[in-house]
Design a protein around this motif. Structure first.
Motif, short mmCIF file in Angstrom:
data_model
loop_
_atom_site.label_atom_id
_atom_site.label_comp_id
_atom_site.label_asym_id
_atom_site.label_seq_id
_atom_site.Cartn_x
_atom_site.Cartn_y
_atom_site.Cartn_z
N LEU A 211 0.61 -1.29 0.16
CA LEU A 211 0.11 -0.10 -0.01
C LEU A 211 0.87 1.29 -0.07
O LEU A 211 1.99 1.35 0.40
N SER A 212 0.39 2.67 -0.77
CA SER A 212 1.03 3.58 -0.58
C SER A 212 -0.10 4.70 -0.88
O SER A 212 -0.89 4.28 -1.92
N ALA A 213 0.02 5.90 -0.83
CA ALA A 213 -0.85 7.01 -1.17
C ALA A 213 -0.65 7.09 -2.88
O ALA A 213 -1.77 7.13 -3.30
N GLU A 214 0.52 6.90 -3.38
CA GLU A 214 0.81 7.08 -4.74
C GLU A 214 -0.12 5.76 -5.44
O GLU A 214 -0.68 6.09 -6.49
N ALA A 215 0.18 4.60 -4.92
CA ALA A 215 -0.54 3.46 -5.49
C ALA A 215 -2.38 3.74 -5.39
O ALA A 215 -2.87 3.27 -6.49
N LEU A 216 -2.64 4.00 -4.19
CA LEU A 216 -4.32 4.37 -4.27
C LEU A 216 -4.68 5.53 -5.17
O LEU A 216 -5.61 5.35 -5.78
N PHE A 217 -3.87 6.54 -5.45
CA PHE A 217 -4.28 7.63 -6.25
C PHE A 217 -4.15 7.24 -7.72
O PHE A 217 -4.92 7.72 -8.57
N SER A 218 -3.39 6.02 -8.01
CA SER A 218 -3.17 5.68 -9.37
C SER A 218 -4.27 4.64 -9.82
O SER A 218 -4.31 4.33 -10.82
N CYS A 219 -4.93 4.36 -8.67
CA CYS A 219 -6.06 3.27 -9.18
C CYS A 219 -7.34 3.68 -9.86
O CYS A 219 -7.60 5.01 -9.49
#
Length: 219
Positions: A211-219
């Motif tokens: 998990l990471s903020a970057e990964a969540l925003f890229s979803c």
């Protein structure tokens, strides 16, 4: 605009499936049963939510009569002992995501339909990394009548948060639980652990190992 992150099932925070399998086997042995669930067998059994339900199904398969409720209660006790002895480790990126959300003013909640005793146990096992105060609110099995994969718990979470589904993202570790958040109209990220690593999630859902903020925003 992202205003809330909903962690879903217990497995989105910590990997517990193999400890739970061991706890079931300890309870079976204590009850004088010759049952033993191997890890891969238990992984398949997890496709059907509900520990008591799985015990009853096993008894039916073996044509045996057992007190499923009592065996499950003993399983919970054994799981408690295992967690107390070994502790739990947050899954990769969980703590960092919580810290990012706190810094950015994004609400984080734990939206599960497991029992409150299990929630308390998980928090105890993770006490060196996070606590109940890490979440704006925590929902458990008493919050709604229908458990996941029904969307009720997520609809309730949206109401408590005072937001619409477009302002939230859910993190789930099994296809069944992911269907609950999707049915509530919430964008969902798959974060499968050991139990669901080889399973197929609903089409279009991005799967993350960390998990990471970057990964969540890229979803």
């Amino acid at each position: 605009m992202l205003r809330a992150i909903f962690f879903g099932s217990v497995g989105t925070l910590a990997e517990t499936s193999q400890l739970q399998c061991q706890a079931f086997n300890n309870a079976f042995d204590e009850a004088g049963l010759d049952w033993f669930w191997k890890p891969n067998e238990y992984r398949e059994l997890l496709r059907e939510p509900g520990g008591v339900k799985r015990i009853r199904a096993e008894a039916k398969r073996r044509n045996q009569s057992v007190d499923a409720e009592n065996i499950h209660a003993r399983k919970v006790a054994h799981f408690y002992d295992l967690v107390t002895a070994k502790g739990l480790v947050p899954r990769p990126g969980v703590v960092e995501t919580l810290e990012w959300a706190r810094a950015e003013g994004v609400m984080v909640s734990w939206v599960t339909t497991t029992g409150c005793d299990t929630i308390d146990l998980i928090l105890m096992g993770l006490r060196n990394s996070l606590s109940a105060s890490s979440f704006s609110f925590i929902l458990d099995a008493t919050a709604v009548k229908l458990p996941k994969p029904a969307p009720d718990i997520y609809c309730h979470a949206l109401k408590l948060a005072g937001i619409g589904p477009d302002n939230a993202i859910a993190i789930e570790d099994t296809p069944e639980s992911a269907n609950a958040s999707l049915s509530a109209g919430i964008k969902t990220v798959a974060f499968p652990g050991w139990a669901a690593a080889e399973r197929r999630f609903p089409q279009g859902i991005k799967s993350l190992d960390v998990l990471s903020a970057e990964a969540l925003f890229s979803c």
